[in-house]
Design an enzyme around this catalytic site. Sequence first.
Site, mmCIF file in Angstrom:
data_model
loop_
_atom_site.group_PDB
_atom_site.id
_atom_site.type_symbol
_atom_site.label_atom_id
_atom_site.label_comp_id
_atom_site.label_asym_id
_atom_site.label_seq_id
_atom_site.Cartn_x
_atom_site.Cartn_y
_atom_site.Cartn_z
ATOM 1 C CB SER A 114 -58.951 12.826 13.097
ATOM 2 O OG SER A 114 -58.277 12.013 14.201
ATOM 3 C CB ALA A 148 -57.391 13.047 9.333
ATOM 4 C CG HIS A 202 -55.687 16.921 16.672
ATOM 5 N ND1 HIS A 202 -55.391 15.731 15.807
ATOM 6 C CD2 HIS A 202 -56.621 16.816 17.128
ATOM 7 C CE1 HIS A 202 -56.710 15.063 15.722
ATOM 8 N NE2 HIS A 202 -57.409 15.675 16.776
ATOM 9 C CG HIS A 254 -55.213 6.661 17.370
ATOM 10 N ND1 HIS A 254 -56.278 7.423 18.209
ATOM 11 C CD2 HIS A 254 -55.319 6.933 16.245
ATOM 12 C CE1 HIS A 254 -56.970 8.088 17.076
ATOM 13 N NE2 HIS A 254 -56.514 7.819 15.875
ATOM 14 C CE1 TYR A 308 -52.738 9.643 19.821
ATOM 15 C CE2 TYR A 308 -52.580 8.693 17.805
ATOM 16 C CZ TYR A 308 -53.128 9.660 18.583
ATOM 17 O OH TYR A 308 -54.315 10.168 18.158
ATOM 18 C CD GLU A 309 -56.402 7.098 21.825
ATOM 19 O OE1 GLU A 309 -57.283 7.430 22.479
ATOM 20 O OE2 GLU A 309 -56.786 6.391 20.904
ATOM 21 C CG HIS A 360 -60.936 10.209 17.740
ATOM 22 N ND1 HIS A 360 -60.813 9.194 16.581
ATOM 23 C CD2 HIS A 360 -59.978 10.874 17.166
ATOM 24 C CE1 HIS A 360 -60.068 9.364 15.708
ATOM 25 N NE2 HIS A 360 -59.396 10.366 15.905
ATOM 26 C CG ASN A 368 -51.664 17.962 7.941
ATOM 27 O OD1 ASN A 368 -52.539 17.349 8.556
ATOM 28 N ND2 ASN A 368 -50.640 17.435 7.807
ATOM 29 C CG MET A 408 -49.996 9.146 13.902
ATOM 30 S SD MET A 408 -50.134 10.427 15.227
ATOM 31 C CE MET A 408 -49.360 11.829 14.475
ATOM 32 C CB SER A 409 -55.247 5.341 12.833
ATOM 33 O OG SER A 409 -55.729 5.909 11.596
#
Length: 272
Positions: A29, A112, A246, A82, A84-85, A60, A234, A210-211
Site C-alpha cells: 500500500s 504498510a 487507510h 489480499h 479480505y478482498e 494498489h 501508523n 493484512m498481507s
Amino acid sequence: MNSKAMKESAQYIESKLEGKPAIGLILGSGLGVLAEEIEDPIVIPYKSVPHFPESTVSGHKGQLVAGRLEGKQVIAMQGRFHFYEGYRMDQVTFPVRVMKLLGVEELLVTNAAGGINEQFEPGDLMLIEDHINNMGTNPLIGPNDEEIGPRFPDMSQAYSRELLKHARKCAEELDLSIQQGVYVGNTGPTYETGAEVKMLRTLGGDAVGMSTVPEVIVAAHMGIKVLGISCISNMAAGILDQPLSHQEVIETTERVRQDFLSFVKKIVKTLP
Ligand code: R1P
C-alpha cells in the site's frame, strides 16, 4: 494450485518481456512508487494477464512492471491481492507462483503495517525477520504438487538470513536507521482492536498487517529467497488515542518515499 493456469499466465507475461527477471518485487500500500524507478519499463495490467485477479484496494495500481532496476532485471507487482478482498488463498498467492516460473529466485516483499512495538515510530522501515500467520488458514492447504514444493515446507528460514544481513549492511552504508522484527499477518479488513494489539505484542509481534504472510509461505514452498520490508505507517490501536485510517497509511508511505526508494535500490544494486 492449478499448474496449467500458472503456465498460461507465465507464458503470456514472458511473451511481453525482453529480459528474464531474477528478482521479484511486491509493492505494498502506497509503495508502488518504486516501480516508477524501473528503466525501460514494460507495463502489463493484471486485467490483461490470463487467470490474474484484479486489484481492488486504493494505493494498489494493479499492474506488473518489468525492466531494469539498478542494472538488474526485475518484475514488480504494483499492487497485490489480499484475502479480505474475497480472493481465495491460491488467488492471493498466484502471482508468486507465476514469478517462479518466470525465473524469479529472490523476492522482495513490502507492505504498510501498523507498529505494535512501542519503540517504533510511524515512518520507520522494519526488516521482517519472521512472521506469525494469524490468518486462520494457509495457502498450501489442499493437494500438493511435489514437483513444485514439499508437502511440509520448512519455515525456519522463510526470510533469508543472507538477504537480511545484506539489507542491514545497505542501511548502515546509507546511514539509515531501520528496525527489525516480527510481522503478524491478520486477515483484515478491520484494523485491530486495542486488546488484539496487546495480545499480538504478548505473542511476539512487532508489526501487523493484512498481507505478506501467504506470499512468503508460497515463496518458501518453492525455494524462493525472501526479503521483507514493512513501512510502519501508523501505530496500531491502543498505543495512540486516535482512530486508524487507510488515508493515514498512504500519507505515511508518501512521507518515507525517499528513504524507502534509496533503501530498496541500494539493496537491489548490491544483491549478492
Ligand atoms: C490497510 O491500510 C491496508 O494496508 C496494508 C494492509 O495489509 C491493508 O491492505 O496493505 P499492504 O499490506 O498491501 O501494504
